[in-house]
Write an enzyme that holds these catalytic residues in place. Structure first.
Site, short mmCIF file in Angstrom:
data_model
loop_
_atom_site.label_atom_id
_atom_site.label_comp_id
_atom_site.label_asym_id
_atom_site.label_seq_id
_atom_site.Cartn_x
_atom_site.Cartn_y
_atom_site.Cartn_z
N ASP A 63 0.82 -1.20 0.00
CA ASP A 63 0.00 0.00 0.00
C ASP A 63 0.87 1.26 0.00
OD1 ASP A 63 -2.68 1.14 0.25
OD2 ASP A 63 -1.89 1.92 2.13
N THR A 96 -2.79 5.38 -4.20
CA THR A 96 -1.75 6.17 -3.55
C THR A 96 -0.40 6.00 -4.24
OG1 THR A 96 -1.44 4.40 -1.95
CG2 THR A 96 -2.86 6.18 -1.30
N THR A 97 -0.11 4.79 -4.72
CA THR A 97 1.15 4.58 -5.44
C THR A 97 1.11 5.36 -6.74
OG1 THR A 97 1.07 2.35 -4.55
CG2 THR A 97 2.74 2.77 -6.20
N ASP A 392 -9.08 -0.51 1.02
CA ASP A 392 -9.02 0.02 -0.35
C ASP A 392 -10.25 -0.40 -1.15
OD1 ASP A 392 -6.59 0.93 0.42
OD2 ASP A 392 -5.45 0.09 -1.24
N1 ATP Z 1 -5.46 -7.33 -13.50
C1 ATP Z 1 -4.84 -6.21 -13.77
N2 ATP Z 1 -4.15 -6.07 -14.92
C2 ATP Z 1 -3.50 -4.94 -15.20
N3 ATP Z 1 -3.47 -3.87 -14.41
C3 ATP Z 1 -4.14 -3.92 -13.26
C4 ATP Z 1 -4.86 -5.09 -12.87
N4 ATP Z 1 -5.41 -4.87 -11.66
C5 ATP Z 1 -5.06 -3.61 -11.32
N5 ATP Z 1 -4.31 -3.02 -12.26
C6 ATP Z 1 -3.74 -1.67 -12.27
O1 ATP Z 1 -2.82 -1.54 -11.22
C7 ATP Z 1 -2.80 -0.16 -10.78
C8 ATP Z 1 -2.97 -0.08 -9.29
O2 ATP Z 1 -1.89 -0.69 -8.65
P1 ATP Z 1 -1.72 -0.60 -7.07
O3 ATP Z 1 -2.98 -0.98 -6.40
O4 ATP Z 1 -0.49 -1.35 -6.74
O5 ATP Z 1 -1.43 0.91 -6.82
P2 ATP Z 1 -2.38 2.08 -6.38
O6 ATP Z 1 -3.81 1.69 -6.44
O7 ATP Z 1 -1.97 3.27 -7.15
O8 ATP Z 1 -1.91 2.35 -4.89
P3 ATP Z 1 -2.40 1.64 -3.53
O9 ATP Z 1 -3.30 0.52 -3.89
O10 ATP Z 1 -1.11 1.20 -2.94
O11 ATP Z 1 -3.06 2.72 -2.77
C9 ATP Z 1 -3.93 0.53 -11.48
O12 ATP Z 1 -3.44 1.34 -12.51
C10 ATP Z 1 -4.76 -0.62 -12.02
O13 ATP Z 1 -5.44 -0.26 -13.20
MG MG Z 2 -4.61 -0.04 -5.44
#
Ligand code: ATP
Ligand code: MG
Length: 538
Positions: A63, A96-97, A392
């Site tokens: 996260d 957040t990332t 989340d």
């Molecule tokens: N099955 C999938 N295939 C491709 N991309 C995906 C898939 N599932 C999620 N994503 C992408 O991954 C990204 C989110 O990654 P992640 O959850 O690690 O980071 P975040 O949501 O920015 O931060 P955090 O969850 O740590 O608050 C988004 O851009 C989302 O569209």
């Molecule tokens: Mg996320």
């Protein structure tokens, strides 16, 4: 120096000052270092970070907000990125990332423009225009979702959770998140709202994540207050008390002269009969379960146990409010008000044991406006991470219930915005065009990073993505990491709330622009080296 050649001290001795381009470049460098660190966690194949605190406590997480909080960043520019991640977390709960990566890329691209002698204000103006346009584009291209579309809501929760270590069992937790939000959502002034504070999340090490459960009621922390009380009450009639079941003690020292044993006896008897009267009053109302925010006298507990009434004392104010929302009971501030009309209902109230620990479950309330979720898992680290990703998911579903809008994930939305921004930049012309193009490229860093983390060749993927997006029909094409192909992400069921993307654009732009406008860093004496104007140590 003054005109007379006398030095004029403005800052306290020992303060540091860095100005102009040096200050700006140092700040950009700090932001880049943080971005590089956190980048590897983005997307479904993103890695986790193990953070060890000063006391040796370990946190393992994916996260972004948690990593940023735990990293204990010292550099002032880095702290602004931490703030941006925190804002994203509190406003929309996910992405957040993405915010940190986007802000870092905006600054990296700004540095390239600075090298081409573009003034920082031109860059910030261009970035602001680009972000406004990006928000507009998201709004226009979003897909509408109805709150009743449970399947879609599940997919949203799944997408959010699939990027975390909980991915293996995300289906179960995602379903719980959707059900929980759908239970607490309500219509206000024609708009749907869902208060995530009405979902109490309790975590307990043991069993496995698949055993996590949604309770249509409340899980109350303290156990049943007397060993002889029933541990299970079916068809419970619940009274909520904000008043103690004890005899009032005088506030000042009082002296009572007792001259005979009989007087002593009647004095004690009087106290007892007052307690008995209180318990009788509760029993007469028809209640068979009591939740009391205050204390309950031992004698009163004994009387209640004899009447087969379950009582739980010292319940927190938060739990009392949730109990009221879940069971429909009214919190009574005085014993006089206890009546059948104020009672709440639940199909089952039971005490559940977890090792040495006990909790009281209030289950199966009729249409509860407050629910609880018990998260289980093999170890404390697993349970903690499951709780974070559940949070989340709950936020993601809440966002969609409230806004009714989603976009495709997997970098599809970012690629589409980037494409439209490139077209917009050409129309703008001038130096701002360069800044808008730099903004579009920064957005493309999201699909690029997802591809990179998935072990794919980023250059190939971006080229493929761009050529697909050239056709307006392919606006939802993103990266399917498992197969390494660029495909329609809506068909792949990878969907995210529009609000997460919009907030990410806002927070990242603001953080980047704020840092770009700084041309002077004054560091007070006493701050450690490596702060402010001096070069950060990665
Ligand atoms: N099955 C999938 N295939 C491709 N991309 C995906 C898939 N599932 C999620 N994503 C992408 O991954 C990204 C989110 O990654 P992640 O959850 O690690 O980071 P975040 O949501 O920015 O931060 P955090 O969850 O740590 O608050 C988004 O851009 C989302 O569209
Ligand atoms: Mg996320």
């Amino acid at each position: 120096m003054s005109a007379q050649g006398i030095p004029v001290m403005i800052l306290r001795e020992g303060s540091q000052r860095t100005t102009g381009k040096e200050a700006l470049r140092n700040n950009i460098l700090a932001a880049k270092v943080i971005t590089e660190t956190i980048k590897t966690t983005l997307g479904p194949q993103g890695m986790d970070k193990m953070l060890v605190a000063g006391m040796g406590d370990i946190v393992i997480t994916n996260d972004g907000a948690t990593i940023m909080k735990q990293m204990d960043v010292q550099h002032p520019a880095g702290k602004m990125l931490v703030e941006a991640a925190k804002t994203q977390d509190s406003e929309v709960g996910d992405g957040t990332t993405t915010v940190v990566v986007l802000a870092g890329e905006l600054l990296t691209n700004a540095e390239k423009l600075l090298n081409q002698e573009v003034h920082p204000t031109v860059i910030t103006e261009g970035y602001k225009k680009a972000s406004e346009k990006a928000l507009e584009i998201i709004e226009k291209m979003s897909i509408g979702v109805r709150p009743s579309d449970e399947k879609m809501l599940n997919q949203i929760a799944m997408t959010t959770m699939s990027t975390k270590a909980t991915a293996g069992t995300s289906e179960h937790l995602a379903t719980l998140a959707t059900q929980a939000i759908r239970q607490v959502m309500e219509e206000r002034d024609g708009k749907m709202t869902a208060d995530i504070n009405q979902i109490k999340v309790v975590k307990k090490k043991g069993e496995s994540m698949g055993q996590s459960e949604l309770v249509r009621g409340v899980i109350v922390d303290p156990p049943v207050s007397h060993p002889q009380m029933p541990k299970q009450v079916r068809n419970a009639k619940i009274v909520l008390l904000n008043v103690k079941i004890e005899v009032d003690k005088t506030e000042f020292d009082a002296k009572i002269n007792i001259t005979s044993p009989d007087q002593m006896k009647s004095f004690l008897h009087e106290e007892e009969s007052m307690l008995q009267e209180m318990t009788e009053k509760i029993a007469r109302s028809g209640a068979n379960v009591i939740f009391c925010e205050k204390g309950i006298d031992d004698t009163a507990l004994h009387f209640l146990a004899k009447k087969n009434i379950m009582a739980v004392k010292s319940v927190s104010t938060g739990d009392m409010e949730k109990l009221a929302k879940a069971t429909g009971a009214t919190i009574q501030a005085s014993m006089k008000e206890v009546s059948p009309a104020g009672l709440g209902e639940a199909k089952l109230v039971e005490e559940v044991k977890f090792g040495n620990d006990k909790r009281v479950y209030v289950r199966d309330c009729k249409n509860p406006h407050s629910v609880s979720v018990m998260i289980r898992g093999g170890s404390d680290h697993v349970v903690d991470e499951a709780e974070r990703s559940f949070h989340d998911a709950v936020c993601a579903v809440r966002n969609v219930i409230e806004d009714g809008k989603v976009v495709a994930g997997g970098g599809a939305a970012e690629a589409e915005i980037a494409k439209q921004l490139h077209e917009y930049a050409v129309k703008q012309g001038g130096r701002e065009q360069l800044a808008i193009e730099a903004y579009a490229e920064a957005l493309e860093s999201i699909p690029l990073t997802i591809a990179e983390n998935g072990g794919l060749d980023p250059i190939d993927v971006i080229a493929d993505l761009r050529s697909k997006h050239a056709n307006p029909e392919n606006k939802w094409f993103g990266i399917q990491v498992e197969s390494g192909k660029v495909t329609d992400m809506v068909e792949q069921k990878v969907v995210e709330p529009s609000r997460v993307k919009q907030q990410a654009v806002k927070s990242a732009t603001e953080a980047a622009c704020m840092l770009l406008r700084i041309d002077d860093v004054l560091t007070a004496k006493g701050m450690k080296e490596g702060l402010g104007g001096t070069t950060p140590k990665p």
